[in-house]
Design a protein around this motif. Structure first.
Motif, PDB file in Angstrom:
ATOM      1  N   GLU A   1     -76.539 -10.168  27.950  1.00  0.00           N
ATOM      2  CA  GLU A   1     -77.732 -10.507  27.173  1.00  0.00           C
ATOM      3  C   GLU A   1     -78.485 -11.668  27.806  1.00  0.00           C
ATOM      4  N   VAL A   2     -77.748 -12.713  28.208  1.00  0.00           N
ATOM      5  CA  VAL A   2     -78.417 -13.853  28.827  1.00  0.00           C
ATOM      6  C   VAL A   2     -78.939 -13.473  30.210  1.00  0.00           C
ATOM      7  N   PHE A   3     -78.221 -12.591  30.915  1.00  0.00           N
ATOM      8  CA  PHE A   3     -78.704 -12.107  32.218  1.00  0.00           C
ATOM      9  C   PHE A   3     -80.039 -11.401  32.038  1.00  0.00           C
ATOM     10  N   LYS A   4     -80.106 -10.504  31.092  1.00  0.00           N
ATOM     11  CA  LYS A   4     -81.340  -9.763  30.814  1.00  0.00           C
ATOM     12  C   LYS A   4     -82.493 -10.714  30.491  1.00  0.00           C
ATOM     13  N   ASN A   5     -82.253 -11.649  29.576  1.00  0.00           N
ATOM     14  CA  ASN A   5     -83.319 -12.545  29.133  1.00  0.00           C
ATOM     15  C   ASN A   5     -83.813 -13.457  30.257  1.00  0.00           C
TER      16      ASN A   5
END
Length: 338
Positions: free
Chosen positions: A47-51
């Motif tokens: 999720e943090v990678f995507k954001n």
């Protein structure tokens, strides 16, 4: 892999790198955990990678995450990433199936603590292993995450050292390394597929099992397992992987964005796992589990019992130099932290 998953991956193939210009790039990433960042280390990491990627690229790069095994199990995800029908995957033990040397990270009692493991993986050894596995698999390790230290539970008695394991039937993963480890401790290893574990524990097919604290707590094993031993026999590693052809198709600017986001993702995954382990330990105690923390002397007995058998087996599977390099890296880091 099931037909529906094959069809889904076929539809994703064009999206693995759907880029005709720098302004239109879509990356796909799969993992088997839930996407809830508060309970899932892989969910939090992806999720943090995507954001971060989407924000830092100003929307030029889109990242689509497929959690909860939507695209298959970890072996399926590794294969799909190799084939390029999936841009990226975040997996743990399955990576050793395409890069056997990754299995040295599962040598029993190799890492004395999580901080030592992080320093080894983020240092020269981790970089060398990443490069080796890239050549072996075609998958680049962008970052190392964490699935946590694995611990024994059982329904029979407290276990403080190997002699207490004698005769216990312990469920293990269907991997030779775990069979050799448990056998060397004097217990009876019983390979059972994960979906069958709760039934095997409740019906007495096995007396115990081994998993990270967060997994033990999330699956409510305290309902049929009285004793927990915090021996931390294996440190579980997550690998954030990207298809090398996909990676090399990126501009230098986009590679930098991906690399930065991956490092943050791996770090966050570790943090979430540590948080859930601490919270889980409190919950297990509150739910009546008797928790045993072996003394340093008892930990030495565990290590002396398990390591030789597993290392002997590993020498027939991997280049022995990787075993020695892993052990030396841990020794150097441990000594520097004293």
């Amino acid at each position: 892999m099931k037909l529906t998953k094959k069809l889904t991956l076929g539809l994703l193939a064009a999206g693995a790198v759907s880029s005709v210009s720098a302004a239109d790039l879509t990356l796909t990433i799969g993992h088997v955990d839930p996407q809830d960042w508060s309970t899932s280390k892989k969910g939090a990491a992806t999720e943090v990678f995507k954001n971060l990627v989407e924000a830092e690229s100003g929307g030029r790069i889109e990242v689509n995450v497929y959690p909860s095994g939507q695209l298959g199990g970890e072996t399926d995800l590794v294969q799909s990433a190799q084939e390029g029908t999936l841009s990226m995957a975040m997996v743990s033990g399955a990576f050793a199936k395409v890069c056997k040397e990754a299995s040295v990270l599962e040598i029993p009692y190799l890492f004395p603590s999580a901080p030592v493991a992080w320093e080894v993986l983020d240092g020269e050894f981790g970089k060398a292993l990443s490069e080796h596995c890239l050549q072996a698999s075609g998958l680049r390790t962008l970052a190392y995450g964490e699935t946590g230290f694995r611990n024994f539970t059982n329904s029979k008695r407290p276990v403080a050292e190997p002699k207490d394991m004698s005769g216990l039937k312990i469920r293990v993963q269907t991997l030779p390394l775990y069979v050799e480890m448990v056998k060397a401790m004097g217990a009876e290893p019983t390979p059972i597929a994960w979906p069958e574990v709760p039934s095997a524990l409740t019906t007495g097919v096995v007396d115990g099992q081994e998993n990270p604290v967060s997994v033990i707590e999330a699956n409510k094993f305290y309902e049929f397992q009285k004793y927990l031993t915090l021996d931390g026999h294996v440190y579980g590693t997550d690998f954030l992987l990207i298809n090398e052809d996909v990676y090399q198709s990126l501009s230098d600017e986009d590679k930098a964005i991906i690399n930065r986001a991956a490092k943050v993702a791996g770090t966050l995954g570790r943090a979430i796992q540590q948080f859930n382990s601490a919270k889980g330990l409190k919950s297990l105690a509150e739910n009546g589990m008797q928790i045993t923390t072996p003394t340093p002397e008892q930990m030495t007995k565990f290590r002396d019992a398990a390591q030789p058998a597993v290392i002997n087996w590993l020498k027939g599977e991997v280049q022995p130099e990787w075993i020695e390099r892993a052990q030396m890296s841990v020794k150097v880091v441990s000594n520097s932290n004293k």
